[in-house]
Every structure is written in C-alpha cells, then in structure tokens.
Write an enzyme that holds these catalytic residues in place. Structure first.
Site, short mmCIF file in Angstrom:
data_model
loop_
_atom_site.label_atom_id
_atom_site.label_comp_id
_atom_site.label_asym_id
_atom_site.label_seq_id
_atom_site.Cartn_x
_atom_site.Cartn_y
_atom_site.Cartn_z
N SER A 1 36.24 30.63 30.90
CA SER A 1 36.74 30.06 29.60
C SER A 1 35.30 28.41 29.91
O SER A 1 36.06 27.91 31.33
CB SER A 1 37.67 29.51 29.81
OG SER A 1 37.70 28.56 29.01
N PRO B 1 42.84 37.73 32.30
CA PRO B 1 42.95 36.09 32.43
C PRO B 1 41.70 35.66 32.49
O PRO B 1 40.60 36.09 32.78
CB PRO B 1 43.40 36.02 34.07
CG PRO B 1 44.74 36.59 34.17
CD PRO B 1 43.97 38.24 33.41
N CYS B 2 41.03 34.97 31.39
CA CYS B 2 40.90 33.98 31.17
C CYS B 2 39.47 32.81 31.97
O CYS B 2 38.81 32.59 31.31
CB CYS B 2 40.38 33.91 29.24
SG CYS B 2 41.25 32.89 29.16
N GLN B 3 40.93 32.27 32.52
CA GLN B 3 40.39 31.10 33.99
C GLN B 3 38.92 30.93 33.79
O GLN B 3 38.10 30.34 33.70
CB GLN B 3 41.38 30.83 34.12
CG GLN B 3 42.67 30.52 33.29
CD GLN B 3 43.90 31.21 33.33
OE1 GLN B 3 43.24 32.80 33.09
NE2 GLN B 3 44.71 31.38 32.40
#
Length: 398
Positions: free
Chosen positions: A80, A75-77
C-alpha cells in the site's frame, strides 16, 4: 445446488458477504486475527477458523479441495502507498502463499483482491510470479483495477482483482452502476448510530482548524488550489504572517516541487538563493523569520515547509462519493463530516463500505474501524462474484 467457496484472510467478512449475496455457499474461512474471527462468526457463521496461513493445515487442504472457488484478500500493508509500501515486508509473501495453496488444491476459480500498489514497479516481481504459477497450473488469469464507486459503493476505492479460472475466462469488464453519494449512503441514520462519533470540543485547537475547512477541502501546506487550506490561513491556531511572508511561503510551496534534486520523494528543499531568484526579492531573512514562527524548517543547506503532509482534516462532500475508507476513517483529524466538526461513526463508516445495518462490529471503535477499513466492500465483491457465477454456469451447461 449452490457453488461452494472457501475464504483465506477472511477478515471481517466483506468479500465473503458479497459472494454469499451472489448465491455462493461458504464452506470454510480462515484468518489469523481473533477479533476478525469473532466478528465473522457473529455475522456470517461458525465455519471460520483462526489459523496462521503461513503454515500447513489439514483442515485448510480439505476445505480448499472441496471448494469451487477460493477467495482471498492477503494483507496489503506492504504493497500500500498509504501503508509501508515496502517490497521486503514479510507479509508480501502471503500473496504468494495464496497461490501455492491454490495450485496445490486446484479449486476451479481463484479470486484475489489487493491494493493498486501491487501494480507498482517495485512489486511487479510478486505479480509476475503469481501469474506465472497460476498459468503453469492451468489457470487463465485476468487482472483488473476496479473502482468501488462504479459498483454501488459510496466511495472511491480502487482495488486490484486477480481472477484465475480453469473453466473459462472470467471477464472483469463489469457493468457500471450509477454512483452512490455520501448523502445517499447515510440517508435515514438516526442519532443512535452517530452518537459514538469523535467530536472536536468547542473552543479547542482542532475545533478551530475544522471551522476553517470547507466541504471538499483539506489542511495541507504542500498542495495548492481551492481544495487546499494552508496553515498560514489559520492564524488563530498556527500564528500570524504578513503579506510578504505569505508570498515566500507560496513561492516555496511551488519551488519545492518544480525543480527536483533527488530521483525519489515528493519534493526537495529549496535554497534561499534559488527562492530569491524565483521571487525577485531577498528571501533569506524572511525564511529565517518563518523558521522561528514554525512555518518553515531547515533541511541541510535548504528550506522546506513544515506540516508537509499531503492532507489532513479532509472534509467530505454530501453529493459525492467519499474517498477511500481506511482504518483511520473514524478520526476527524483525517476525515471530517460534511457539516459537523466530527468524524464518522462506526455505522456511518460501515454504510459507506456497503455493509448492511444488521452487520455487527466490535464494541471497540479501534477494532471496528480496522475491520471495516480493511474489508472488501460487499457490493463490489458481489459484482465480481456474479461474473464468476456466469462463467461457472456457462461451463457446466456445455
């Protein structure tokens, strides 16, 4: 015999599809999202399992140890700049969890994809820990930022790829391909594939905004230039201003970014005294009027513009690649079709990401756009997979 790979955080399957197209054989995939797992099964195969990768799993251990390659898109949230950009986001630890799994079960090659925010100063500790752990486990680590638009994808999408190899260095100096334009990507789609797009109703507020936005333009009060349309340029929606008020608004637009007070953030409020000095005429009464009209807001002792987002209602251009496809791509308040006052359909968005037309997405548009926007574009994944394949073949031929 094809080299085998296992996939972590597989999502809707964009990375896996690219590796399959390059000739790799999937043996297992894992994700915690039931919608993603269902979509993956429908399109790629039943070998995916829904598990929480923060925990231990015997099935995970077996499949990773049997794989030549481990691919992962954690997951990149948290990393980001469009998302939370939070160094303390709990999901950031899943990047290091990927490394733990790789170092424990030692596949020959590890491929990790994430957003460019991972390279920022606030997240450098994650990247350093990742690289140190892999190198201590005997891997040669290569890191590169790749733009999907240079690899047969009709969008500017820059992502970080980290490739760790125990069989020789994997080069990420990929041969660039001719750019694919939005027109090229969407050529041949008929109305059955576009009818589901969100259309602004004629005569409504958002329809009026869309009619004022030309190709290559967006609605923003905090940027200037040909590509920027300000709210005071759309009086039918936001209200009328006179010439002197517009001079003050444009002066505020410049001043809020040129004389910084804070060390963080995009801009700072501006005092009436400072703006008066900048423009050469009294501004306090004009600023007060603009506050009443909703174009300016008070912030402490200063003033700032309202609608201070960087850009909405961004109208795309036919003969250029699209901007990055994210999970909001179907919402026209963020991305507008080049000619029509509407957003993009699921199938149009999938094409821009490089998915084939027979790839099936959930019937719920919300789920579909989330899976597409979070995916690695398959052509970009294929280009990376081909480099991994070259390294494996070269090593095994020795």
């Amino acid at each position: 015999m094809a080299y085998k790979f296992t996939s972590l955080f597989a999502g809707g399957g964009g990375m896996d599809l690219g590796f399959i197209e390059a000739g790799f054989q999937p043996i297992a995939a894992f994700d915690n999202d039931p919608v993603a797992v269902s979509s993956y099964k429908q399109n790629i195969g039943p070998h995916i399992r829904q598990i929480d990768l923060r925990g231990d799993s015997e099935a995970l251990a077996d499949s990773v140890s049997r794989a030549d390659v481990l691919v992962a898109g954690p997951p990149c949230q948290g990393f980001s700049t469009v998302g939370l950009n939070d160094p303390n986001d709990a999901r950031n630890q899943l990047l290091l969890r990927t490394v733990e799994i790789a170092c424990q079960h030692r596949p020959r090659v590890v491929v990790i994809e994430n957003v460019r925010g991972l390279l920022g100063i606030g997240f450098r500790k994650y990247l350093n820990r990742l690289q140190s752990a892999l190198e201590e486990a005997g891997y040669a680590v290569t890191t590169a930022t790749l733009n999907a638009s240079e690899h047969s994808v009709a969008q500017h999408r820059r992502r970080v790829f980290i490739v760790a190899s125990r069989v020789g260095v994997v080069s990420l100096d990929l041969r660039r391909q001719p750019p694919v334009t939005l027109r090229g990507a969407l050529h041949g789609l008929d109305k059955t594939h576009t009818a589901s797009a969100h259309v602004f109703p004629n005569g409504g507020r958002e329809f009026a905004i869309a009619t004022a936005i030309g190709p290559g333009q967006k609605l923003t009060n905090v940027r200037a230039g040909r590509g920027c349309v300000h709210t005071w340029a759309i009086p039918a929606v936001f209200g009328r201003t006179n010439a002197i008020e517009r001079r003050v608004l444009e002066g505020l637009l410049v001043a809020r970014r040129t004389q910084r007070v804070r060390s963080n953030g995009d801009a700072d409020p501006v005092s009436a005294a400072r703006l008066t000095r900048e423009l050469g005429f009294p501004t306090a009464a004009i600023l007060a009027a603009l506050v009443n009209k909703g174009f300016v807001r008070r912030v402490g002792a200063g003033y700032d513009l309202t609608h201070s987002f960087n850009g909405k209602y961004r109208r795309l251009v036919w003969d250029e690649p699209a901007p990055t496809v994210d999970t909001r791509f179907g919402q026209p308040r963020y991305f507008l079709h080049p000619d029509e006052h509407r957003g993009f359909s699921v199938r149009e968005t999938a094409r821009i990401q490089g998915f084939p037309d027979d790839y099936v997405f959930p019937s719920s548009g919300q789920h579909a756009f989330r899976l597409i926007g979070n995916a690695v574009p398959p052509p970009l994944a294929r280009a990376v997979a081909q480099q991994v394949l070259v390294t494996l073949n070269t090593y095994d031929a020795q």
